[in-house]
Enzyme design. Structure first.
Site, PDB file in Angstrom:
ATOM      1  N   GLU A 118      10.545  -1.212  10.163  1.00 26.07           N
ATOM      2  CA  GLU A 118       9.673  -0.282   9.412  1.00 26.07           C
ATOM      3  C   GLU A 118       8.195  -0.433   9.774  1.00 26.07           C
ATOM      4  O   GLU A 118       7.391   0.453   9.533  1.00 26.07           O
ATOM      5  CB  GLU A 118       9.859  -0.441   7.899  1.00 26.07           C
ATOM      6  CG  GLU A 118       9.163  -1.610   7.268  1.00 26.07           C
ATOM      7  CD  GLU A 118       9.730  -2.948   7.699  1.00 26.07           C
ATOM      8  OE1 GLU A 118       8.973  -3.738   8.267  1.00 26.07           O
ATOM      9  OE2 GLU A 118      10.927  -3.185   7.465  1.00 26.07           O
ATOM     10  N   HIS A 160       5.948 -11.882   4.406  1.00 26.47           N
ATOM     11  CA  HIS A 160       7.168 -11.800   5.234  1.00 26.47           C
ATOM     12  C   HIS A 160       6.981 -12.418   6.613  1.00 26.47           C
ATOM     13  O   HIS A 160       7.960 -12.674   7.311  1.00 26.47           O
ATOM     14  CB  HIS A 160       7.611 -10.343   5.403  1.00 26.47           C
ATOM     15  CG  HIS A 160       8.024  -9.683   4.132  1.00 26.47           C
ATOM     16  ND1 HIS A 160       9.047 -10.166   3.347  1.00 26.47           N
ATOM     17  CD2 HIS A 160       7.545  -8.583   3.493  1.00 26.47           C
ATOM     18  CE1 HIS A 160       9.182  -9.387   2.278  1.00 26.47           C
ATOM     19  NE2 HIS A 160       8.277  -8.426   2.341  1.00 26.47           N
ATOM     20  N   ASP A 196       5.516 -11.131  -5.830  1.00 29.33           N
ATOM     21  CA  ASP A 196       5.815  -9.829  -5.229  1.00 29.33           C
ATOM     22  C   ASP A 196       7.292  -9.509  -5.469  1.00 29.33           C
ATOM     23  O   ASP A 196       8.123 -10.414  -5.554  1.00 29.33           O
ATOM     24  CB  ASP A 196       5.525  -9.901  -3.725  1.00 29.33           C
ATOM     25  CG  ASP A 196       5.684  -8.563  -3.025  1.00 29.33           C
ATOM     26  OD1 ASP A 196       4.661  -7.922  -2.762  1.00 29.33           O
ATOM     27  OD2 ASP A 196       6.843  -8.165  -2.740  1.00 29.33           O
ATOM     28  N   HIS A 198       9.405  -8.457  -3.445  1.00 26.61           N
ATOM     29  CA  HIS A 198      10.241  -8.841  -2.309  1.00 26.61           C
ATOM     30  C   HIS A 198      10.193 -10.351  -2.065  1.00 26.61           C
ATOM     31  O   HIS A 198       9.156 -10.979  -2.277  1.00 26.61           O
ATOM     32  CB  HIS A 198       9.784  -8.109  -1.046  1.00 26.61           C
ATOM     33  CG  HIS A 198       9.842  -6.619  -1.172  1.00 26.61           C
ATOM     34  ND1 HIS A 198       8.751  -5.870  -1.581  1.00 26.61           N
ATOM     35  CD2 HIS A 198      10.859  -5.746  -0.967  1.00 26.61           C
ATOM     36  CE1 HIS A 198       9.099  -4.588  -1.622  1.00 26.61           C
ATOM     37  NE2 HIS A 198      10.366  -4.485  -1.256  1.00 26.61           N
ATOM     38  N   ASP A 285       4.568  -4.851  -6.841  1.00 25.91           N
ATOM     39  CA  ASP A 285       5.662  -3.882  -6.688  1.00 25.91           C
ATOM     40  C   ASP A 285       6.820  -4.145  -7.645  1.00 25.91           C
ATOM     41  O   ASP A 285       7.819  -3.415  -7.615  1.00 25.91           O
ATOM     42  CB  ASP A 285       6.133  -3.773  -5.228  1.00 25.91           C
ATOM     43  CG  ASP A 285       6.087  -5.079  -4.465  1.00 25.91           C
ATOM     44  OD1 ASP A 285       5.935  -6.139  -5.104  1.00 25.91           O
ATOM     45  OD2 ASP A 285       6.215  -5.036  -3.230  1.00 25.91           O
ATOM     46  N   TYR A 324       3.003  -0.287  -4.354  1.00 28.81           N
ATOM     47  CA  TYR A 324       2.903   1.019  -3.696  1.00 28.81           C
ATOM     48  C   TYR A 324       2.833   2.201  -4.655  1.00 28.81           C
ATOM     49  O   TYR A 324       2.796   3.342  -4.202  1.00 28.81           O
ATOM     50  CB  TYR A 324       4.079   1.175  -2.700  1.00 28.81           C
ATOM     51  CG  TYR A 324       4.191  -0.059  -1.848  1.00 28.81           C
ATOM     52  CD1 TYR A 324       3.293  -0.272  -0.812  1.00 28.81           C
ATOM     53  CD2 TYR A 324       5.108  -1.070  -2.152  1.00 28.81           C
ATOM     54  CE1 TYR A 324       3.331  -1.448  -0.067  1.00 28.81           C
ATOM     55  CE2 TYR A 324       5.151  -2.244  -1.414  1.00 28.81           C
ATOM     56  CZ  TYR A 324       4.260  -2.428  -0.379  1.00 28.81           C
ATOM     57  OH  TYR A 324       4.282  -3.586   0.335  1.00 28.81           O
TER      58      TYR A 324
HETATM   59  C1  6XA Z   1      10.955  -2.030   4.129  1.00 32.87           C
HETATM   60  C2  6XA Z   1      10.418  -2.579   2.875  1.00 32.87           C
HETATM   61  C3  6XA Z   1       9.283  -3.488   3.114  1.00 32.87           C
HETATM   62  C4  6XA Z   1       8.752  -4.063   1.865  1.00 32.87           C
HETATM   63  C5  6XA Z   1       7.470  -4.778   2.078  1.00 32.87           C
HETATM   64  C6  6XA Z   1       6.900  -5.418   0.859  1.00 32.87           C
HETATM   65  N1  6XA Z   1      11.976  -1.066   3.929  1.00 32.87           N
HETATM   66  N2  6XA Z   1       6.939  -6.727   0.821  1.00 32.87           N
HETATM   67  O1  6XA Z   1       6.393  -4.852  -0.073  1.00 32.87           O
HETATM   68  O2  6XA Z   1       6.422  -7.436  -0.170  1.00 32.87           O
HETATM   69 ZN    ZN Z   2       6.755  -6.365  -1.776  1.00 33.05          ZN
END
Ligand code: 6XA
Ligand code: ZN
Length: 343
Positions: A118, A160, A196, A198, A285, A324
Site C-alpha cells: 500500500e 511498522h 495505535d 495497528h 485510529d 485517518y
Molecule cells: C494498509 C493499512 C496500513 C495501516 C497503517 C497504519 N492496508 N498503521 O495506520 O498504524
Molecule cells: Zn494505525
C-alpha cells in the site's frame, strides 16, 4: 508541552495507495497534520518548533546500511529504469523463497524491502522520512534535557518499519529511535507503549530479544487487521527479551471499556518493569469513525487514556503514528496530550 514538527513532511505525498483492489488517494496524507496543528493552536499548545537536521549516526545505528541506501536511492533508480509511476512493491519473497538476497533490479528491491504494497515511494519520500525522524529525535533530546514530555508530530509515521523494511506508511521507526536515544542518554530501562489501532510490528521486531526495552501494543487482532502476520498474544519476547513484549489483540467492535482495561494492564506492566522513560506510539485510529479500523473509541476516551498514561509519571515522548478520520485526528491526538498533562 513542546511540539516538534517539520514542514518537510509535505515532500512525501504519493498520489496512490492500493486499497481494496483500487488505487485511492492515500489515507496517510499531508492534511492529517494540518488538523493536528490546528487543534494544538486552538488549545493553546502553540510551542511548535522545527527539529533541524536529523542525527544520522543514530539512524544508521537503528537501520541496516543496505536498507538506508535503498531508501535514499530508490527513486533515482526507479526513474533511471524508465518506470512511469510511483514505486509500489509488487513481488515479495514468500514461503520457501530466498529471504536474504536483495535483487539488482529496482522493482525486485522494492519487494525485498517492503512488507506490504500500500505504501508508495516518491521523489520526496526520503527527505520527508528524515524530517520525521528528526522530529522524534529532537523531542527526545528535549525530554532528556529535563522536560516532562514532548510531542513529535511525525509524518510519515514509523511503527511498522523494522531495521530493514518499510510498509504500513512507515519507513524509519521513530519510536525506536527515541527509545534507543533514551538508553544512550542513561535510562537503564525504557518502555514503548503503542496505542495505535495497528500492531507496532516494527517496534516489536527491533526490541524483541532485548531485556532493556519493554514493548506493549493494543491493536486489532492479527486475524482481522493489518499487519496480519504479527501481534499475537503469545508473542512475549525472546532470549533476554522474554517477558518484555506484551500484545493485546482485540476484536472488531472493541469499545473503550475493554480497551482501557488492556491499557491499564500495559501500564501496570510498564511500572513493574521499572521503566525510567516512556515512548508512546500515538495513533488515534482506534477512533470509532476511522475509515480503515474497527475499534469504537470516542473522542473523550482519548483524553481519559492520556490521563492514565500521565499517571505513570515518566518522562515521555509522544510520536505521531496513524489516524485517518481527518477532522477528528486533531481533536483525538490533542486529547491524549491534554489528558496526559492533566494527570
Ligand atoms: C494498509 C493499512 C496500513 C495501516 C497503517 C497504519 N492496508 N498503521 O495506520 O498504524
Ligand atoms: Zn494505525
Amino acid at each position: 508541552m513542546k511540539t516538534f514538527f517539520s514542514e518537510e513532511h509535505r515532500r512525501h505525498f504519493p498520489q496512490a495507495e492500493l486499497s481494496g483492489g483500487e488505487f485511492v488517494t492515500p489515507y496517510e496524507r499531508p492534511s492529517r497534520v494540518e488538523y493536528v496543528l490546528g487543534r494544538l493552536k486552538e488549545r493553546g499548545l502553540t510551542d511548535i518548533v522545527d527539529p533541524g537536521a536529523p542525527d544520522m549516526d543514530a539512524i544508521r545505528a537503528l537501520c541496516t546500511p543496505d536498507y538506508l541506501e535503498f531508501l535514499e536511492t530508490a527513486w533515482d533508480e526507479w526513474k533511471a529504469a524508465g518506470m512511469a509511476g510511483e514505486i509500489i512493491a509488487a513481488s515479495f519473497p514468500a514461503r520457501r523463497m530466498q529471504m536474504s538476497r536483495p535483487p539488482r533490479n529496482i522493482d525486485g528491491k522494492a519487494g525485498y524491502y517492503a512488507l506490504a504494497s500500500e505504501t508508495a515511494i516518491t521523489g520526496g519520500t526520503w527527505a520527508a522520512t528524515l524530517s520525521s525522524a528528526a522530529s522524534a529525535q529532537a523531542a527526545q533530546a528535549h525530554v532528556a534535557a529535563g522536560a516532562r514530555a514532548a510531542f513529535a508530530l511525525c509524518r510519515p509515521p514509523g511503527h511498522h518499519a523494522t531495521a530493514d523494511m518499510y510498509g504500513g506508511y512507515c519507513f524509519i521507526n521513530n519510536a525506536a529511535l527515541v527509545a534507543e536515544a533514551f538508553r544512550r542518554d542513561g535510562a537503564g530501562r525504557v518502555a514503548v507503549l503503542d496505542i495505535d489501532f495497528h500492531h507496532g510490528n516494527g517496534t516489536q521486531d527491533i526490541f524483541y530479544d532485548r531485556g532493556d526495552v519493554f514493548f506493549a501494543s493494543l491493536h486489532g487482532a492479527p486475524e482481522d487487521a493489518f499487519p496480519y502476520f504479527l501481534g499475537f498474544a503469545d508473542e512475549t519476547g525472546a532470549g533476554a527479551g522474554e517477558g518484555a513484549t506484551v500484545n493485546y489483540p482485540m476484536l472488531p467492535g472493541t469499545a473503550y471499556g475493554p480497551w482501557a482495561k488492556a491499557l491499564d494492564d500495559a501500564i501496570a506492566r510498564i511500572r513493574a518493569f521499572g521503566a525510567e522513560a516512556l515512548v508512546v506510539s500515538l495513533g488515534v485510529d482506534a477512533y470509532k469513525d476511522d475509515p480503515i479500523s474497527f475499534f469504537k473509541l470516542d473522542s473523550p476516551d482519548f483524553m481519559d487514556a492520556g490521563r492514565r498514561i500521565g499517571r505513570l509519571g515518566l518522562p515521555s515522548v509522544f510520536c505521531m503514528e496513524g489516524g485517518y478520520a481527518i477532522e477528528a485526528v486533531g481533536i483525538n491526538t490533542v486529547n491524549v496530550l491534554e489528558g496526559f498533562l492533566d494527570a
